[in-house]
Design a protein around this motif. Structure first.
Motif, PDB file in Angstrom:
ATOM      1  N   THR A  36      40.399  36.460  34.921  1.00  0.00           N
ATOM      2  CA  THR A  36      40.205  37.032  36.107  1.00  0.00           C
ATOM      3  C   THR A  36      38.968  38.261  36.065  1.00  0.00           C
ATOM      4  N   SER A  62      37.069  34.110  44.343  1.00  0.00           N
ATOM      5  CA  SER A  62      38.603  33.947  44.761  1.00  0.00           C
ATOM      6  C   SER A  62      39.399  32.454  44.748  1.00  0.00           C
ATOM      7  N   ASP A  65      42.188  32.455  42.385  1.00  0.00           N
ATOM      8  CA  ASP A  65      43.433  33.092  43.326  1.00  0.00           C
ATOM      9  C   ASP A  65      44.120  31.989  43.979  1.00  0.00           C
ATOM     10  N   GLN A 272      50.538  45.285  46.019  1.00  0.00           N
ATOM     11  CA  GLN A 272      49.854  45.572  44.745  1.00  0.00           C
ATOM     12  C   GLN A 272      48.460  45.194  45.122  1.00  0.00           C
ATOM     13  N   GLN A 273      48.152  44.041  45.723  1.00  0.00           N
ATOM     14  CA  GLN A 273      46.819  43.613  45.742  1.00  0.00           C
ATOM     15  C   GLN A 273      45.833  44.558  46.739  1.00  0.00           C
ATOM     16  N   ASN A 278      41.617  44.853  42.575  1.00  0.00           N
ATOM     17  CA  ASN A 278      41.061  43.683  42.234  1.00  0.00           C
ATOM     18  C   ASN A 278      39.476  43.685  43.041  1.00  0.00           C
ATOM     19  N   LEU A 400      51.569  37.334  46.300  1.00  0.00           N
ATOM     20  CA  LEU A 400      50.696  38.324  45.603  1.00  0.00           C
ATOM     21  C   LEU A 400      49.413  37.741  45.339  1.00  0.00           C
ATOM     22  N   TRP A 401      49.479  36.199  44.901  1.00  0.00           N
ATOM     23  CA  TRP A 401      47.949  35.574  44.980  1.00  0.00           C
ATOM     24  C   TRP A 401      47.433  35.347  46.145  1.00  0.00           C
ATOM     25  N   THR A 404      45.566  38.546  46.735  1.00  0.00           N
ATOM     26  CA  THR A 404      44.495  38.504  45.912  1.00  0.00           C
ATOM     27  C   THR A 404      43.469  37.706  46.406  1.00  0.00           C
ATOM     28  N   VAL A 407      41.906  39.485  49.364  1.00  0.00           N
ATOM     29  CA  VAL A 407      40.779  40.606  48.837  1.00  0.00           C
ATOM     30  C   VAL A 407      39.481  40.287  48.292  1.00  0.00           C
TER      31      VAL A 407
END
Length: 466
Positions: A36, A62, A65, A272-273, A278, A400-401, A404, A407
Motif C-alpha cells: 500500500t 485504488s 483496493d 477507519q478509512q 490513506n 473497509l476496502w 479505501t 478515498v
C-alpha cells in the motif's frame, strides 16, 4: 477448575513461543504495508512515464483496493474451509506475483493488473493475519498481540518509504521516471518470499482446528501457548461456543445480537478509512510538494511519517489492554478532527507554511496510530463468534476496502476540484462522527475472552446490558 485457578494459569503463557508465532503471522501485515505504501513513492514518476491524468493516477492507486475487496471476500471462505495458515500461504504467493508484474509492467493496464493482484493478497492478509493472531493469543494480552499486526503494517510502510527515498536520492529524475519506480515494486519480492517460507514454522489456529473436529491438535497447541490447565479451560469454552452451529451464515448473522455486532464492525471499518490516513499516506510526497518541499525533501519527510507510525503503534500495543479500545478511539478521533481542520486552514493560506503542514500531518498520524489504525482491526478480530468469524470479518473488511477504494480514487480528484481546505475539512467531520459513534454504540472488549464477547452479544438479544 476454579475461576481463580484459571486466572492464575492465564498469567503464565509461553511468551517466547507466542511471540515467535505472532511475529511470523504479522509479516502478512508488513507486506500489506509495503504494497500500500509503495505507490506513494512511485506516483510522481508514473505520471511522467505514462502521462497519467488525475483520474488515472487515482485508478493506479485504488486498483489495489479493488483487489483487496475481492481478497477479503474469498479470505473468509479460504480461512474457514482450508485453515488460516494455508490461506496466508496463498497470500504470500500472490504478493510475490504482484511485485514482479508491477515491476515489469510495460503499460498502465498491466500495472493496474499487478496492483489489483497485490490487492487480493492484501485482502487475504488484512483479514487473516489479525484473525489468526487473535485466535491464538492469551486474552489478557490479545489486544497487544493483535496490535503487532498494525506494527507490521506500519513497519512495511516505513520500510517502503525508506526504500523509495533511497532509490530517488541515488539516481537522476530521468532514471527514476523510467526505472526507479520499477525497483520500488520489485523490492517487495524479498519480504514476500521470507513470509511464505516462515509460515511452515507456525501451527494452525486452535479455534479453527476445534471447529473442524481436530481437538487433540488444538489442545496440543493451546498447551504450548498457555500451559495444560489454561488449555483445558480454553478448550471447554471453545467447545461450548461451537455447540450451537447455525444452519447457515445468513441465519447466524440475522440474529439480533450478532446482526448488531456485524453492523458495528462494518461502520467501524468504513470510518477507519475516512480518517483521511490513506489520503495522506498515498499522496504524502504530493502534499509536501504542494506545501513547498522539494522532491527529495518530500520523500524524506514521508520517511518521517513511516518512523512516527512505527513508534506510536508500539505505544498503542503497550497501552491498549490497559486503557481499553473505546477510550483510545474516542479521544483520538476528536484529536484527528482538530488536526485535519487546522490542516485545511493551512491549505487556505496564500503561502503555505511547510513546517505547519508537516507538524499537522505528523500529529494526525500519531493520533491515528494510537487508535483507529490498529484499534479497529483489534475490535474486528474479537467481536464475532468462532463459527462464522472468518466470513463475518470478510464482510466488515470488504466494507473497509470499498471505503479505501473511494478515498484513493477520489482524493486526487477532490484535491484538484475543491482544494485541500475543503477536502481535509470533510475528513475532519467524519472523524467527529466516528468518535461520537464509538462513544455511544460500541462496547468495550478489552480483557474479555472471545467466547465471553460472543456470549455478551447473544445476551443483548434478550435485552441484557452488554
Amino acid at each position: 477448575m476454579m475461576q481463580a485457578e484459571v486466572a492464575q494459569a492465564e498469567y503464565r503463557p509461553n511468551l517466547g513461543y507466542v511471540v515467535t508465532v505472532v511475529v511470523i503471522a504479522s509479516l502478512g501485515g508488513l507486506l500489506f504495508g509495503y504494497d500500500t505504501g509503495v505507490i506513494a513513492g512511485a506516483n510522481e514518476f508514473l505520471k511522467s512515464e505514462f502521462h497519467m491524468s488525475a483520474a488515472t493516477t487515482g485508478l493506479v492507486s485504488s486498483s489495489i483496493d479493488l483487489g483487496a475487496m475481492l481478497g477479503v471476500l474469498i479470505a473468509g471462505f479460504l480461512g474457514d474451509s482450508f485453515g488460516r495458515k494455508k490461506a496466508l500461504s496463498v497470500a504470500g504467493i500472490i504478493f510475490i506475483a504482484s511485485s514482479l508484474i508491477s515491476a515489469f509492467a510495460p503499460s498502465v493496464g498491466v500495472l493496474v493488473l499487478g496492483r489489483f493482484i497485490g490487492g487480493v493478497g492484501i485482502g487475504l492478509a488484512s483479514l487473516l493475519s489479525p484473525l489468526y493472531i487473535a485466535e491464538i493469543a492469551p486474552p489478557r494480552i490479545r489486544g497487544r498481540l493483535v496490535g503487532s499486526n498494525q506494527l507490521a503494517i506500519v513497519s512495511g510502510i516505513f520500510i517502503v518509504y525508506f526504500v523509495n527515498a533511497a532509490i530517488v536520492s541515488s539516481h537522476t529524475t530521468a532514471w527514476n521516471q523510467t526505472t526507479g519506480w520499477r525497483w520500488m515494486f520489485a523490492m517487495g519480492v524479498i519480504p514476500a518470499v521470507i513470509f511464505f517460507f516462515l509460515l511452515f514454522l507456525v501451527p494452525e489456529s486452535p479455534r479453527y482446528l476445534m471447529k473442524r473436529g481436530r481437538e487433540e491438535q488444538a489442545i496440543s497447541i493451546l498447551e504450548r501457548v498457555s500451559g495444560p490447565e489454561r488449555a483445558r479451560w480454553d478448550v471447554e469454552e471453545i467447545r461450548k461456543s461451537l455447540e450451537v452451529v447455525p444452519d447457515s451464515l445468513f441465519q447466524e448473522l440475522s440474529r439480533p445480537g450478532i446482526r448488531k455486532a456485524l453492523g458495528i464492525g462494518v461502520v467501524l471499518a468504513i470510518f477507519q478509512q475516512f480518517t483521511g490516513t490513506n489520503a495522506v499516506g498515498y499522496y504524502a510526497p504530493m502534499i509536501f510538494k504542494a506545501a513547498g518541499a522539494g522532491t527529495n525533501a518530500s520523500f524524506y519527510d514521508t520517511v518521517w511519517i513511516g518512523a512516527i507510525k512505527v513508534i506510536f503503534v508500539i505505544v498503542l500495543m503497550l497501552i491498549v489492554d490497559r486503557v481499553g479500545r473505546k477510550r483510545l478511539l474516542v479521544w483520538n478521533g476528536m484529536l484527528m478532527a482538530l488536526f485535519l481542520a487546522i490542516l485545511g486552514v493551512a491549505f487556505s493560506l496564500p503561502h503555505m507554511i511547510t513546517w505547519l503542514v508537516l507538524a499537522l500531518v505528523f500529529a494526525h498520524t500519531i493520533a491515528y496510530e494510537l487508535s483507529w489504525g490498529g484499534g479497529v482491526w483489534i475490535v474486528l478480530s474479537e467481536i464475532y463468534p468462532t463459527a462464522i468469524r472468518g466470513r463475518a470479518m470478510a464482510i466488515a473488511s470488504f466494507a473497509l476496502w470499498f471505503a479505501t477504494y473511494l478515498v484513493a480514487q477520489f482524493f486526487p480528484i477532490l484535491l484538484q476540484a475543491i482544494g485541500g481546505t475543503w477536502t481535509f475539512w470533510i475528513f475532519a467531520l467524519f472523524c467527529i462522527a466516528m468518535a461520537v459513534f464509538m462513544q455511544r454504540v460500541v462496547p468495550e472488549t478489552s480483557k474479555k475472552t472471545m467466547e465471553k464477547i460472543q456470549s455478551d452479544w447473544l445476551q443483548s438479544e434478550r435485552g441484557s446490558s452488554l
